[in-house]
Design a protein around this motif. Structure first.
Motif, short mmCIF file in Angstrom:
data_model
loop_
_atom_site.label_atom_id
_atom_site.label_comp_id
_atom_site.label_asym_id
_atom_site.label_seq_id
_atom_site.Cartn_x
_atom_site.Cartn_y
_atom_site.Cartn_z
N ASP A 182 0.84 -1.20 0.00
CA ASP A 182 0.00 0.00 0.00
C ASP A 182 0.87 1.24 0.00
O ASP A 182 2.00 1.23 0.52
CB ASP A 182 -0.88 0.03 1.25
CG ASP A 182 -1.74 -1.21 1.40
OD1 ASP A 182 -2.00 -1.85 0.37
OD2 ASP A 182 -2.13 -1.52 2.54
N THR A 234 -12.17 -8.51 -1.42
CA THR A 234 -11.37 -7.42 -1.99
C THR A 234 -12.00 -6.83 -3.23
O THR A 234 -11.32 -6.14 -3.99
CB THR A 234 -9.95 -7.93 -2.32
OG1 THR A 234 -10.03 -8.99 -3.29
CG2 THR A 234 -9.25 -8.47 -1.07
N ALA A 235 -13.30 -7.08 -3.44
CA ALA A 235 -13.95 -6.59 -4.66
C ALA A 235 -13.97 -5.06 -4.70
O ALA A 235 -13.84 -4.46 -5.77
CB ALA A 235 -15.37 -7.14 -4.76
N ASN A 236 -14.15 -4.42 -3.55
CA ASN A 236 -14.08 -2.96 -3.49
C ASN A 236 -12.61 -2.57 -3.40
O ASN A 236 -11.94 -2.85 -2.42
CB ASN A 236 -14.84 -2.47 -2.25
CG ASN A 236 -14.83 -0.94 -2.13
OD1 ASN A 236 -14.00 -0.26 -2.74
ND2 ASN A 236 -15.74 -0.41 -1.34
N ARG A 237 -12.10 -1.91 -4.41
CA ARG A 237 -10.66 -1.64 -4.47
C ARG A 237 -10.21 -0.65 -3.39
O ARG A 237 -9.05 -0.61 -3.05
CB ARG A 237 -10.27 -1.11 -5.85
CG ARG A 237 -10.46 -2.13 -6.96
CD ARG A 237 -9.80 -1.66 -8.23
NE ARG A 237 -8.38 -1.47 -8.05
CZ ARG A 237 -7.49 -2.45 -8.16
NH1 ARG A 237 -7.88 -3.68 -8.38
NH2 ARG A 237 -6.20 -2.19 -8.02
N ALA A 238 -11.13 0.13 -2.84
CA ALA A 238 -10.74 1.11 -1.84
C ALA A 238 -10.56 0.48 -0.47
O ALA A 238 -9.59 0.77 0.24
CB ALA A 238 -11.78 2.23 -1.77
N THR A 239 -11.49 -0.39 -0.07
CA THR A 239 -11.46 -0.97 1.27
C THR A 239 -11.74 -2.47 1.19
O THR A 239 -12.70 -2.90 0.54
CB THR A 239 -12.52 -0.30 2.18
OG1 THR A 239 -12.27 1.10 2.20
CG2 THR A 239 -12.46 -0.85 3.59
N THR A 240 -10.92 -3.25 1.87
CA THR A 240 -11.12 -4.70 1.95
C THR A 240 -12.09 -5.00 3.10
O THR A 240 -11.93 -4.49 4.21
CB THR A 240 -9.78 -5.42 2.17
OG1 THR A 240 -8.99 -5.27 0.99
CG2 THR A 240 -9.98 -6.89 2.47
N ARG A 281 -4.99 -7.87 -0.78
CA ARG A 281 -4.88 -6.43 -0.60
C ARG A 281 -5.38 -6.02 0.79
O ARG A 281 -6.46 -6.41 1.24
CB ARG A 281 -5.69 -5.70 -1.68
CG ARG A 281 -5.47 -4.19 -1.67
CD ARG A 281 -6.28 -3.48 -2.73
NE ARG A 281 -7.70 -3.52 -2.45
CZ ARG A 281 -8.54 -4.31 -3.10
NH1 ARG A 281 -8.12 -5.11 -4.06
NH2 ARG A 281 -9.83 -4.31 -2.80
N HIS A 282 -4.57 -5.24 1.51
CA HIS A 282 -4.89 -4.72 2.83
C HIS A 282 -5.10 -5.84 3.87
O HIS A 282 -5.74 -5.61 4.90
CB HIS A 282 -6.15 -3.84 2.79
CG HIS A 282 -5.99 -2.60 1.97
ND1 HIS A 282 -6.98 -1.64 1.88
CD2 HIS A 282 -4.97 -2.13 1.21
CE1 HIS A 282 -6.57 -0.66 1.08
NE2 HIS A 282 -5.35 -0.93 0.67
#
Length: 365
Positions: A182, A234-240, A281-282
């Motif tokens: 990140d 992780t479908a929402n790229r902004a927040t996992t 991611r995240h």
């Protein structure tokens, strides 16, 4: 606070001394800004910057405070030759230097490879290399990969200068990054010189023979080791999003080990070691938040109260920048390859936690 007399050699604030870096925009703190924060003093300095040939102005002269603070994401900001946070207290006559984290074409080779003696310590650099794999250090605030449609600096853009460009017969696109961090996370990125090296890395990841060790400062007191198995969306790229059920895939688990407790922002925090095998991611940020121990400085997963840490024992000029995320990729282990590096915020920890952190990522730990 009254400003001290400024020596004659400092009378012109935009003239850098002979020892100033040749690839830095520079100016000296004005007497009227003595005792101010560095990010505030930059308001007067931006129109006075001495720019080397070919270097564009880092910001327009009338840039606001928010834009000035974003300089720390694109430039190494030094005060008298040492990296300084936005809140550093400045003195009249001190030299401010702004060095781009992405090199201009004229100095790409030397700056990217960190070969000049004046290059900042917290800049992208090679840590280790073997079998076509190269471990690189990424500072917090610098993107790992280039962002489509954006001119923001990234380690990916620096790869040709850092580890060399591929030969003309190589049409595979290497060198290339093999993992991502990140933007606010510091630590190890891995790159491959050859397709064979990339294949070696992916095979190790998929077979569970890769181990990635992170250090983090988490809110609250974590008393016992725990393995977080919760599945991630992780479908929402902004927040996992952390899902209610566990994932059966051990490569997506996070092993969390407490190393010790300290106080930050007036409340207890736990230094933890997190080990992941493949990762999403995240993953660590989301898993620690789901435990009830969000990472210090993580406004996305910990809320506004998790940001802007103030650490005891540190002078005002040594306090971390408000954007600091206390998460660092400290070690990577693969068959026949390993690399490690300390977090840039290690010095802010109490001595006993500094040693615990070093032990946690050393090869013999």
């Amino acid at each position: 606070m009254s400003a001290p007399p400024v020596p004659p050699s400092h009378a012109s604030p935009h003239i850098a001394p002979p020892h100033a870096a040749p690839h830095a925009a520079s100016a000296r703190i004005l007497p009227e800004d003595h005792g101010a924060r560095l990010d505030a003093a930059l308001a007067r300095l931006l129109p006075l910057l001495d720019l080397p040939p070919g270097m564009p102005a880092p910001l327009p002269p009338d840039a606001g405070l928010r834009a000035r603070r974003r300089l720390w994401q694109t430039h190494a900001v030094l005060l008298d030759g040492r990296p300084a946070p936005p809140g550093a207290c400045v003195q009249a006559g001190q030299l401010v230097e702004l060095r781009p984290l992405i090199a201009t074409p004229g100095q790409a080779h030397d700056t990217a490879r960190n070969l000049t003696p004046t290059a900042p310590a917290d800049a992208p650099r090679v840590l280790a290399e073997a079998h076509g794999l190269v471990a690189l250090y990424k500072p917090g605030g610098l993107h790992s990969a280039a962002i489509a449609g954006s001119a923001a600096p990234s380690v990916e853009a620096l790869l040709p200068g850092l580890i060399g460009a591929p030969g003309p017969q190589d049409a595979t696109g290497v060198p290339r990054l093999l993992n991502r961090l990140d933007g606010p996370t510091s630590g190890i990125l891995l790159a491959a010189r050859t397709p064979q090296a990339a294949g070696h890395f992916h095979a190790a990841e998929n077979s569970g023979r890769a181990a990635k060790t992170y250090l983090a400062l988490a809110h609250g007191v974590l008393e016992h080791p725990v393995t977080v198995r919760r599945a991630l969306d992780t479908a929402n790229r902004a927040t996992t999003r952390v899902l209610p059920g566990d994932t059966p895939d051990p490569l997506r688990h996070t092993e969390v080990t407490p190393l010790g407790v300290m106080t930050a922002t007036g409340a207890p925090c736990t230094l933890v070691r997190c080990v992941i095998r493949k990762g999403a991611r995240h993953q660590i940020r989301a898993h620690l938040a789901a435990l009830g121990h969000p990472i210090v400085g993580d406004a996305r997963y910990g809320g506004p109260d998790a940001a802007g840490p103030q650490l005891p024992g540190a002078k005002p000029e040594q306090q971390p920048a408000e954007s600091t995320l206390f998460l660092h990729h400290a070690r990577i282990e693969l068959p026949d390859f390993d690399a490690s590096c300390p977090p840039p915020w290690l010095y802010l920890l109490p001595p006993e936690l500094q040693e615990a952190a070093r032990t946690a990522y050393r090869p013999d730990s």
